[in-house]
Design a protein around this motif. Structure first.
Motif, PDB file in Angstrom:
ATOM      1  N   SER A   1       0.833  -1.205   0.000  1.00  0.00           N
ATOM      2  CA  SER A   1       0.000   0.000   0.000  1.00  0.00           C
ATOM      3  C   SER A   1       0.867   1.254   0.000  1.00  0.00           C
ATOM      4  CB  SER A   1      -0.980  -0.010   1.171  1.00  0.00           C
ATOM      5  OG  SER A   1      -0.405   0.599   2.300  1.00  0.00           O
ATOM      6  N   GLU A   2       1.986   1.191   0.717  1.00  0.00           N
ATOM      7  CA  GLU A   2       2.891   2.344   0.714  1.00  0.00           C
ATOM      8  C   GLU A   2       3.566   2.501  -0.650  1.00  0.00           C
ATOM      9  OE1 GLU A   2       3.682   4.645   3.790  1.00  0.00           O
ATOM     10  OE2 GLU A   2       1.677   4.008   3.260  1.00  0.00           O
ATOM     11  N   ILE A   3       3.899   1.366  -1.265  1.00  0.00           N
ATOM     12  CA  ILE A   3       4.531   1.410  -2.591  1.00  0.00           C
ATOM     13  C   ILE A   3       3.544   1.990  -3.608  1.00  0.00           C
ATOM     14  CG2 ILE A   3       5.439  -0.009  -4.468  1.00  0.00           C
ATOM     15  CD1 ILE A   3       6.407  -1.996  -2.261  1.00  0.00           C
ATOM     16  N   ILE A   4       2.314   1.510  -3.543  1.00  0.00           N
ATOM     17  CA  ILE A   4       1.306   1.962  -4.507  1.00  0.00           C
ATOM     18  C   ILE A   4       0.980   3.440  -4.280  1.00  0.00           C
ATOM     19  CG2 ILE A   4      -1.085   1.656  -5.284  1.00  0.00           C
ATOM     20  CD1 ILE A   4      -0.750  -1.346  -4.530  1.00  0.00           C
ATOM     21  N   ARG A   5       0.876   3.805  -3.011  1.00  0.00           N
ATOM     22  CA  ARG A   5       0.584   5.212  -2.702  1.00  0.00           C
ATOM     23  C   ARG A   5       1.683   6.118  -3.253  1.00  0.00           C
ATOM     24  NH1 ARG A   5       1.263   8.931   2.002  1.00  0.00           N
ATOM     25  NH2 ARG A   5       2.729   7.461   2.880  1.00  0.00           N
ATOM     26  N   ALA A   6       2.933   5.716  -3.010  1.00  0.00           N
ATOM     27  CA  ALA A   6       4.039   6.529  -3.530  1.00  0.00           C
ATOM     28  C   ALA A   6       3.989   6.572  -5.058  1.00  0.00           C
ATOM     29  CB  ALA A   6       5.374   5.962  -3.049  1.00  0.00           C
ATOM     30  N   GLY A   7       3.655   5.436  -5.665  1.00  0.00           N
ATOM     31  CA  GLY A   7       3.565   5.383  -7.128  1.00  0.00           C
ATOM     32  C   GLY A   7       2.501   6.325  -7.648  1.00  0.00           C
ATOM     33  N   ILE A   8       1.341   6.307  -7.011  1.00  0.00           N
ATOM     34  CA  ILE A   8       0.238   7.171  -7.436  1.00  0.00           C
ATOM     35  C   ILE A   8       0.626   8.640  -7.258  1.00  0.00           C
ATOM     36  CG2 ILE A   8      -2.107   7.935  -6.842  1.00  0.00           C
ATOM     37  CD1 ILE A   8      -2.737   4.984  -6.184  1.00  0.00           C
ATOM     38  N   GLN A   9       1.240   8.928  -6.107  1.00  0.00           N
ATOM     39  CA  GLN A   9       1.578  10.328  -5.829  1.00  0.00           C
ATOM     40  C   GLN A   9       2.709  10.838  -6.707  1.00  0.00           C
ATOM     41  OE1 GLN A   9       2.018  10.125  -1.542  1.00  0.00           O
ATOM     42  NE2 GLN A   9       0.092  11.237  -1.276  1.00  0.00           N
ATOM     43  N   SER A  10       3.475   9.908  -7.286  1.00  0.00           N
ATOM     44  CA  SER A  10       4.583  10.344  -8.134  1.00  0.00           C
ATOM     45  C   SER A  10       4.096  10.793  -9.511  1.00  0.00           C
ATOM     46  CB  SER A  10       5.608   9.221  -8.291  1.00  0.00           C
ATOM     47  OG  SER A  10       5.152   8.251  -9.214  1.00  0.00           O
ATOM     48  N   ILE A  11       2.850  10.494  -9.838  1.00  0.00           N
ATOM     49  CA  ILE A  11       2.341  10.892 -11.157  1.00  0.00           C
ATOM     50  C   ILE A  11       1.948  12.372 -11.105  1.00  0.00           C
ATOM     51  CG2 ILE A  11       0.619  10.435 -12.944  1.00  0.00           C
ATOM     52  CD1 ILE A  11       2.587   8.113 -12.449  1.00  0.00           C
ATOM     53  N   ASP A  12       2.430  13.106 -12.090  1.00  0.00           N
ATOM     54  CA  ASP A  12       2.192  14.547 -12.137  1.00  0.00           C
ATOM     55  C   ASP A  12       0.696  14.863 -12.048  1.00  0.00           C
ATOM     56  OD1 ASP A  12       3.474  17.248 -12.888  1.00  0.00           O
ATOM     57  OD2 ASP A  12       1.743  17.092 -14.220  1.00  0.00           O
ATOM     58  N   LYS A  13       0.352  15.896 -11.275  1.00  0.00           N
ATOM     59  CA  LYS A  13      -1.078  16.167 -11.098  1.00  0.00           C
ATOM     60  C   LYS A  13      -1.719  16.715 -12.371  1.00  0.00           C
ATOM     61  CE  LYS A  13      -1.033  20.748  -8.739  1.00  0.00           C
ATOM     62  NZ  LYS A  13      -0.859  21.517  -9.929  1.00  0.00           N
ATOM     63  N   GLY A  14      -0.886  17.159 -13.297  1.00  0.00           N
ATOM     64  CA  GLY A  14      -1.386  17.561 -14.610  1.00  0.00           C
ATOM     65  C   GLY A  14      -2.104  16.420 -15.326  1.00  0.00           C
ATOM     66  N   GLN A  15      -1.696  15.184 -15.043  1.00  0.00           N
ATOM     67  CA  GLN A  15      -2.351  14.029 -15.653  1.00  0.00           C
ATOM     68  C   GLN A  15      -3.807  13.947 -15.199  1.00  0.00           C
ATOM     69  OE1 GLN A  15      -0.924  11.465 -17.842  1.00  0.00           O
ATOM     70  NE2 GLN A  15       0.338  13.273 -18.139  1.00  0.00           N
ATOM     71  N   THR A  16      -4.007  14.113 -13.897  1.00  0.00           N
ATOM     72  CA  THR A  16      -5.362  14.095 -13.362  1.00  0.00           C
ATOM     73  C   THR A  16      -6.168  15.263 -13.917  1.00  0.00           C
ATOM     74  OG1 THR A  16      -4.705  12.966 -11.356  1.00  0.00           O
ATOM     75  CG2 THR A  16      -6.716  14.284 -11.232  1.00  0.00           C
ATOM     76  N   GLU A  17      -5.528  16.433 -13.976  1.00  0.00           N
ATOM     77  CA  GLU A  17      -6.257  17.602 -14.468  1.00  0.00           C
ATOM     78  C   GLU A  17      -6.694  17.410 -15.915  1.00  0.00           C
ATOM     79  OE1 GLU A  17      -3.789  20.978 -13.715  1.00  0.00           O
ATOM     80  OE2 GLU A  17      -4.254  20.972 -11.577  1.00  0.00           O
ATOM     81  N   ALA A  18      -5.786  16.847 -16.730  1.00  0.00           N
ATOM     82  CA  ALA A  18      -6.139  16.624 -18.130  1.00  0.00           C
ATOM     83  C   ALA A  18      -7.302  15.638 -18.231  1.00  0.00           C
ATOM     84  CB  ALA A  18      -4.926  16.103 -18.901  1.00  0.00           C
ATOM     85  N   ALA A  19      -7.203  14.555 -17.456  1.00  0.00           N
ATOM     86  CA  ALA A  19      -8.259  13.536 -17.511  1.00  0.00           C
ATOM     87  C   ALA A  19      -9.595  14.098 -17.033  1.00  0.00           C
ATOM     88  CB  ALA A  19      -7.854  12.332 -16.654  1.00  0.00           C
ATOM     89  N   ARG A  20      -9.548  14.830 -15.917  1.00  0.00           N
ATOM     90  CA  ARG A  20     -10.788  15.382 -15.370  1.00  0.00           C
ATOM     91  C   ARG A  20     -11.367  16.448 -16.290  1.00  0.00           C
ATOM     92  NH1 ARG A  20     -12.068  14.122 -10.163  1.00  0.00           N
ATOM     93  NH2 ARG A  20     -14.113  14.546 -11.034  1.00  0.00           N
ATOM     94  N   SER A  21     -10.484  17.210 -16.953  1.00  0.00           N
ATOM     95  CA  SER A  21     -10.992  18.267 -17.845  1.00  0.00           C
ATOM     96  C   SER A  21     -11.707  17.664 -19.047  1.00  0.00           C
ATOM     97  CB  SER A  21      -9.854  19.187 -18.299  1.00  0.00           C
ATOM     98  OG  SER A  21      -9.096  18.580 -19.325  1.00  0.00           O
ATOM     99  N   LEU A  22     -11.356  16.419 -19.397  1.00  0.00           N
ATOM    100  CA  LEU A  22     -12.058  15.760 -20.500  1.00  0.00           C
ATOM    101  C   LEU A  22     -13.433  15.253 -20.070  1.00  0.00           C
ATOM    102  CD1 LEU A  22      -9.077  13.727 -21.969  1.00  0.00           C
ATOM    103  CD2 LEU A  22     -10.363  15.472 -23.203  1.00  0.00           C
ATOM    104  N   GLY A  23     -13.630  15.163 -18.762  1.00  0.00           N
ATOM    105  CA  GLY A  23     -14.912  14.683 -18.251  1.00  0.00           C
ATOM    106  C   GLY A  23     -14.823  13.333 -17.562  1.00  0.00           C
TER     107      GLY A  23
END
Lengths: 218, 242
Positions: free
Chosen positions: A105-127
């Motif tokens: 869980s710590e490995i996965i959490r670190a992995g998720i947090q290492s992804i640039d937040k721009g990725q989430t913003e782009a995905a969310r902006s698409l809907g």
């Protein structure tokens, strides 16, 4: 030397039987452990404080206690309650899975947090909603990034399964102990035992680096 | 038709009040360029328009729907509002084609063939058909940004938001991206563009918003705003950038 080969030849079938048990426990535990880890990582990152706390307490409790204590707690402790009954193999799988899950869980959490937040913003902006974002955008990238650390933990968990011999699981280590005490040739048997673990772990790391190359980070 | 209505928008990060009070209206087919010094709140303003930033106070209506009302499905509304980022934010683990087809396939249940057909049309439009199978890591900055535009257009948005789309590009790449944006504007896309490209704002903007200190200090047609600024702060800013 002939005597050694003779000893090894006699012991090997038993050890390989034990190896099967070890691998069986390892694979089931690692899969369950991964699912536990994924769940805990998502709880930890969720916007709900109470879920964060559940995940945090779980991870801290597992990381803050020795594996063998967890094993005893689950096998002897939980089994002493009236409503639970587990054989030693099940208890072993559960312990390895929970233990690995906390670290995963710590490995996965670190992995998720290492992804640039721009990725989430782009995905969310698409809907895309947050689940779709996790599933299609964040996790695929995070998993690639965490593969090396993931392998590390898998190897540790594989080695941890040897402790299940303490509660009588007929795993590789347990078979080794039986052979060693039956033949009084502890040196030869434990050497062979070590070699078998080494080979299995070596193959596992080779598999992991193959997978890593296949999913090379773009 | 009014596409975007902003009423008394306020946005704070903790104690820091970035947007103090902004109101404006964007009509259909208008191209609005937003200029202002860095830290003035212009990117935050843009990001409030699709609620990438949670809005502290005030209202933003997209085609009449209040996006600050939690009862309205923001994911549905965002499908109509494309966004292009300074840092492109392409999905690096997916090919150009997959970047463009992902949202239509997942959100509009478009089948793969239809989505790819549409994607090729869009890639033609941005001049990158031959890069369909490439990964973002293999593209130049200008190419990435054009793919990002195609990706946003794949959802057939009614509004496009651009957040400093050329600021991270090498100078020789800027022209290609601006050309794509000009083409979009001519086709009648409603656009809000945060930009440092004063030439683009002057040429393509129906209106220019000058933002400073958390307020829309001045908004006017480009000819007036650039030629005859009314406020001291606008004058000071323009004297530095023009």
């Amino acid at each position: 030397m002939d005597a050694w080969i003779n000893t090894w030849g006699n012991a090997l079938p038993y050890l390989l039987e034990g190896l099967q048990v070890t691998l069986y426990i390892f694979f089931i535990a690692i899969i369950i452990g991964f699912l536990i880890g994924l769940l805990m990582a998502l709880l930890r990152l969720s916007p709900f404080k109470i879920l964060n706390w559940i995940a945090k307490i779980f991870v801290d409790a597992i990381r803050g206690t020795p594996f063998i204590v967890q094993l005893f707690f689950i096998y002897f402790g939980l089994n002493s309650l009236d409503f639970i009954s587990m054989d030693n193999t099940t208890a072993g799988i559960v312990t390895v899975a929970i233990n690995a899950g906390a670290y995963f869980s710590e490995i996965i959490r670190a992995g998720i947090q290492s992804i640039d937040k721009g990725q989430t913003e782009a995905a969310r902006s698409l809907g895309l909603n947050s689940t779709q974002n996790m599933r299609h955008i964040i996790l695929p990238q995070a998993f690639r990034r965490m593969l090396p650390t993931f392998t590390n933990q898998a190897i540790i968990s594989l080695k941890d399964t040897s402790l299940l011999s303490v509660i009588g699981v007929a795993d590789l280590t347990q078979e080794g102990r039986i052979q060693a005490s039956a033949t009084f040739q502890a040196f030869e048997i434990y050497l062979l035992l070590g070699v078998i673990y080494f080979i299995v772990i070596y193959l596992l790391s080779m598999l992991a680096s193959f997978v890593e190359r296949k999913f090379v980070l773009r | 038709m009014t596409m975007i209505r902003v009423e008394n928008l306020k946005k704070s990060f903790g104690d820091l009040e970035v947007i103090k009070d902004m109101s404006t209206v964007v009509e259909e087919k208008e191209v609005i360029c937003v200029i202002g010094p860095s830290g003035s709140g212009k990117s935050t303003f843009l990001r409030c328009l699709n609620r990438l930033e949670e809005i502290t106070d005030g209202h933003v209506y997209i085609e009449g729907v209040d996006i600050t009302d939690p009862k309205n499905n923001i994911n549905k509304i965002r499908q109509d509002v494309g966004m292009v980022f300074q840092q492109f934010n392409l999905f690096p683990h997916k090919t150009v084609m997959q970047n463009v087809t992902l949202a239509p396939m997942k959100l509009k249940n478009m089948d793969k063939a239809a989505a790819e057909k549409k994607a090729y049309e869009l890639l033609d439009k941005v001049g990158l058909r031959e890069k369909a199978k490439a990964y973002p890591g293999e593209l130049s900055g200008g190419q990435k940004q054009r793919v990002a535009i195609a990706r946003a257009l794949a959802m057939d948005p009614k509004i496009m938001l651009f957040d400093e789309p050329t600021s991270a590009l090498d100078p020789e790449m800027v022209g290609d991206v601006l050309d794509v944006m000009k083409e979009l504007a001519r086709e009648g896309m409603t656009m809000v563009v945060v930009t440092h490209e004063m030439g683009f704002a002057a040429e393509m903007g129906d209106r220019v918003l000058f933002i400073d200190g958390g307020y829309i200090v001045e908004e006017n047609v480009p000819k007036e705003l650039f030629g005859n600024p009314q406020h001291e702060r606008t004058k000071a800013f323009l004297s530095k950038v023009l």
